[in-house]
Design a protein around this motif. Structure first.
Motif, PDB file in Angstrom:
ATOM      1  N   ASN A  83      99.822  38.127  27.739  1.00 46.83           N
ATOM      2  CA  ASN A  83      98.466  38.065  28.301  1.00 46.83           C
ATOM      3  C   ASN A  83      97.475  37.605  27.243  1.00 46.83           C
TER       4      ASN A  83
ATOM      5  N   GLN B 128      88.984  46.814  19.798  1.00 53.84           N
ATOM      6  CA  GLN B 128      89.570  48.051  19.297  1.00 53.84           C
ATOM      7  C   GLN B 128      88.668  48.768  18.298  1.00 53.84           C
TER       8      GLN B 128
ATOM      9  N   ARG C 132      84.859  36.832  23.972  1.00 54.73           N
ATOM     10  CA  ARG C 132      85.950  36.200  24.715  1.00 54.73           C
ATOM     11  C   ARG C 132      85.403  35.115  25.659  1.00 54.73           C
TER      12      ARG C 132
ATOM     13  N   PHE D 141      96.461  35.263  34.524  1.00 53.68           N
ATOM     14  CA  PHE D 141      96.792  35.322  33.097  1.00 53.68           C
ATOM     15  C   PHE D 141      96.866  36.756  32.563  1.00 53.68           C
ATOM     16  N   HIS D 142      96.378  37.722  33.321  1.00 49.10           N
ATOM     17  CA  HIS D 142      96.378  39.138  32.942  1.00 49.10           C
ATOM     18  C   HIS D 142      95.594  39.411  31.652  1.00 49.10           C
ATOM     19  N   THR D 143      94.721  38.482  31.275  1.00 47.72           N
ATOM     20  CA  THR D 143      93.944  38.694  30.049  1.00 47.72           C
ATOM     21  C   THR D 143      92.917  39.815  30.225  1.00 47.72           C
TER      22      THR D 143
ATOM     23  N   ASP E 146      93.464  42.600  31.369  1.00 47.70           N
ATOM     24  CA  ASP E 146      94.111  43.875  31.000  1.00 47.70           C
ATOM     25  C   ASP E 146      93.731  44.305  29.581  1.00 47.70           C
ATOM     26  N   GLU E 147      93.459  43.321  28.710  1.00 44.56           N
ATOM     27  CA  GLU E 147      93.059  43.638  27.334  1.00 44.56           C
ATOM     28  C   GLU E 147      91.789  44.492  27.319  1.00 44.56           C
ATOM     29  N   PHE E 148      90.875  44.195  28.256  1.00 39.99           N
ATOM     30  CA  PHE E 148      89.646  44.995  28.351  1.00 39.99           C
ATOM     31  C   PHE E 148      89.974  46.392  28.882  1.00 39.99           C
ATOM     32  N   LEU E 149      90.874  46.428  29.860  1.00 42.30           N
ATOM     33  CA  LEU E 149      91.148  47.711  30.520  1.00 42.30           C
ATOM     34  C   LEU E 149      91.877  48.694  29.607  1.00 42.30           C
ATOM     35  N   ILE E 150      92.724  48.181  28.702  1.00 46.40           N
ATOM     36  CA  ILE E 150      93.453  49.120  27.837  1.00 46.40           C
ATOM     37  C   ILE E 150      92.736  49.371  26.508  1.00 46.40           C
ATOM     38  N   ALA E 151      91.613  48.681  26.311  1.00 48.62           N
ATOM     39  CA  ALA E 151      90.864  48.877  25.061  1.00 48.62           C
ATOM     40  C   ALA E 151      89.991  50.134  25.162  1.00 48.62           C
TER      41      ALA E 151
ATOM     42  N   VAL F  30      89.831  50.193  39.296  1.00 49.66           N
ATOM     43  CA  VAL F  30      91.015  49.505  38.789  1.00 49.66           C
ATOM     44  C   VAL F  30      91.433  50.015  37.411  1.00 49.66           C
ATOM     45  N   GLU F  31      90.533  50.749  36.754  1.00 50.56           N
ATOM     46  CA  GLU F  31      90.861  51.272  35.439  1.00 50.56           C
ATOM     47  C   GLU F  31      91.231  52.733  35.567  1.00 50.56           C
TER      48      GLU F  31
END
Lengths: 284, 245
Positions: free
Chosen positions: A88, A106, B11, B84-86, B88-93, B243-244
């Motif tokens: 991703n 982060q 981003r 692209f599932h990019t 997800d980077e926001f959601l897991i941060a 969604v989060e």
């Protein structure tokens, strides 16, 4: 005594009316390397998504360092790194920009960001490609970048969802070396899902075999195999293969002499354990 | 602090910068065609409420084009969520959903501002006289943030790309054509008048037009679009939290 990083109890997840994760339990301590082994559709990715905050569980508890994940999600998320099944990365951004973005998200202090990014590029062997857009990278390069991105903020636990799926054997082995290095040199706990038996055997200190959302066995790869017997006698029937397990090679050999069919003796693998427990191969 | 807000903007702006020519070309084409067709072709000798039609049209095009750009972030979020599932980077941060919502909304405003600049450039080239009232600045800002927040909401609610396209077809396109961008809503029959007055674009178009054409500015319209902005901020936040985990 090792510090417990993550504890999950009775985790459940439904899609519609279908329960896809059925009471999953897990404890991961510092430096652990745990493998979730199961066929496609066993619930491995759903478990990872639930443990990392990408999907809400329908039951059970998750704690990171003893604190409830959902009421302390920001502090918990700081301790985790995720390597998703599908890359991703932002394909329009360069390798450097992808890592720099991660360092911002982060909360890496501004003055440390550049150094951390350079260090990660070096670790992945991608320093020479730092200013190249990710869409020009090969599958192996993307994978290495995803792994070092997940490590950039020095997480306590790294979730790797099928990290080597779709890669050729040579690249897969080079990624294994990288993953082992992470686990051993940084003491990062790792939870890895895979349906490659050899991957789980090579990398994991403990393996949980899951099928249809439930854990059906768990132990070290050696113990799981030993419980079956050290040797397997494969008997080739007309339409299927029978597998008989023996603690010694002599016993297997003795049995083979009594069998009228073609047969072969070899050491037990985790795949035999899986077939014995589920009645089918992992790719079925 | 604010890592989420700056991360989202980093981003989006970096991705935008890689496609800047394409983005500017895309946002400049449709208002240009409208200007040619309705401004020159059709409206040369037409006046509305005492204004040459092209002067009436320019503020409408600003409202339409900025709406398209600001609401259009929903399409980009949608692709980054499902393809692209990019996202997800926001959601897991370890960042707050508020920062994600505001970061995306400001990106929408950034895109809207570029398209607004292009229309001012067209107005200059087509020698359209505009009478600028300072109330235009808060009005157009609220208009842009409102539709960017609606875009975030929609991007979080939909389940796939098809869903998103349906929303555009059945909600956004009719709104653009009916809410006063091309003609005064007072000319609509009663039933439609009720409908368009329940939609935010009607009020933002009115105040944007009044503040650029020397008309009388009704501050109630500013309060209404502020109200819609607050409403859509909370809907975006609610939808993101769904969604989060």
């Amino acid at each position: 005594m090792k510090t417990v990083v993550l504890q999950a109890q009775g985790l459940q997840k439904k899609y519609g009316q279908k329960l896809v994760v059925k009471g999953f339990d897990l404890t991961i301590c510092e430096g652990d390397f745990i493998g979730l082994l199961g066929p496609n559709g066993a619930g491995k990715t759903t478990i990872i998504k639930t443990l990392t905050g990408l999907s809400k569980p329908d039951g059970g508890h998750i704690t990171y360092h003893g604190k409830d994940f959902f009421s302390h999600s920001r502090s918990a998320k700081k301790t985790i790194g995720v390597v998703p099944q599908h890359n991703n990365l932002d394909r329009d951004l360069t390798a450097y920009e992808n890592l720099y973005l991660h360092s911002i998200l982060q909360g890496v202090p501004k003055k440390l960001r550049r150094g951390k990014v350079e260090e990660a590029l070096e670790f992945a062997g991608l320093s020479d490609y730092r200013n190249q857009q990710v869409k020009t990278f090969s599958g192996g390069m993307k994978r290495r970048l995803v792994i070092v991105r997940a490590l950039l903020h020095q997480p306590k636990i790294l979730f790797m969802d099928e990290p080597t799926v779709g890669l050729d054997p040579q690249i897969r082995r080079s990624l294994w070396d990288l993953i082992i290095k992470v686990n051993q040199s940084r003491k990062t706990a790792i939870l890895l899902t895979t349906h490659y038996i050899s991957e789980a055997e090579k990398l994991c200190s403990r393996v949980k075999i899951i099928d249809a959302g439930s854990i059906i066995a768990e132990d070290t790869p050696d113990h799981l195999k030993k419980d079956m017997g050290k040797y397997v006698l494969e008997v080739f029937q007309e339409d299927h293969i029978d597998r008989l397990f023996f603690p010694t090679k002599e016993m297997a050999y003795h049995k083979m002499k009594e069998i009228p069919h073609e047969a072969k003796i070899r050491e037990v693998t985790l795949e035999d354990v899986f077939i014995k427990l589920t009645g089918r191969t992992i790719d079925a | 602090m604010l890592n989420g807000f700056s991360g989202v903007l980093y981003r989006e702006l970096h991705v935008f910068s890689k496609k800047i020519k394409r983005q500017i070309l895309a946002s400049s084409l449709s208002p240009f065609l409208f200007l040619i067709a309705f401004g020159w072709g059709f409206g040369k000798d037409v006046t509305i409420n005492g204004l040459p039609y092209i002067s009436f049209l320019i503020p409408g095009l600003i409202a339409m084009s900025t709406l398209n750009q600001c609401y259009g972030i929903s399409q980009e979020i949608n692709i980054s969520r499902f393809y692209f599932h990019t996202f997800d980077e926001f959601l897991i941060a370890p960042i707050s959903p508020v920062e994600i919502v505001i970061g995306e909304a400001f990106y929408g405003v950034f895109k809207g501002t570029i398209s607004m600049g292009l229309i001012f450039l067209y107005a200059y080239l087509f020698q359209v006289k505009l009478l600028f009232n300072p109330i235009f600045i808060p009005a157009v800002f609220l208009h842009m943030i409102l539709f960017a927040l609606l875009g975030v909401t929609m991007a979080m609610i939909v389940h796939d790309h098809g869903n998103q396209a349906n929303l555009n077809t059945f909600v956004i396109t009719p709104m653009i054509f009916l809410c006063g961008t091309f003609f005064p809503v007072d000319k609509l029959p009663g039933f439609f008048k009720v409908i368009v007055h329940s939609l935010p674009l009607t009020y933002s178009t009115k105040i944007i037009r009044a503040s650029l054409t020397g008309g009388s500015v009704d501050l109630t319209h500013l309060w209404i679009i502020l109200g819609f902005s607050v409403l859509f901020f909370f809907t975006a936040l609610w939808a993101l939290k769904r969604v989060e985990a």
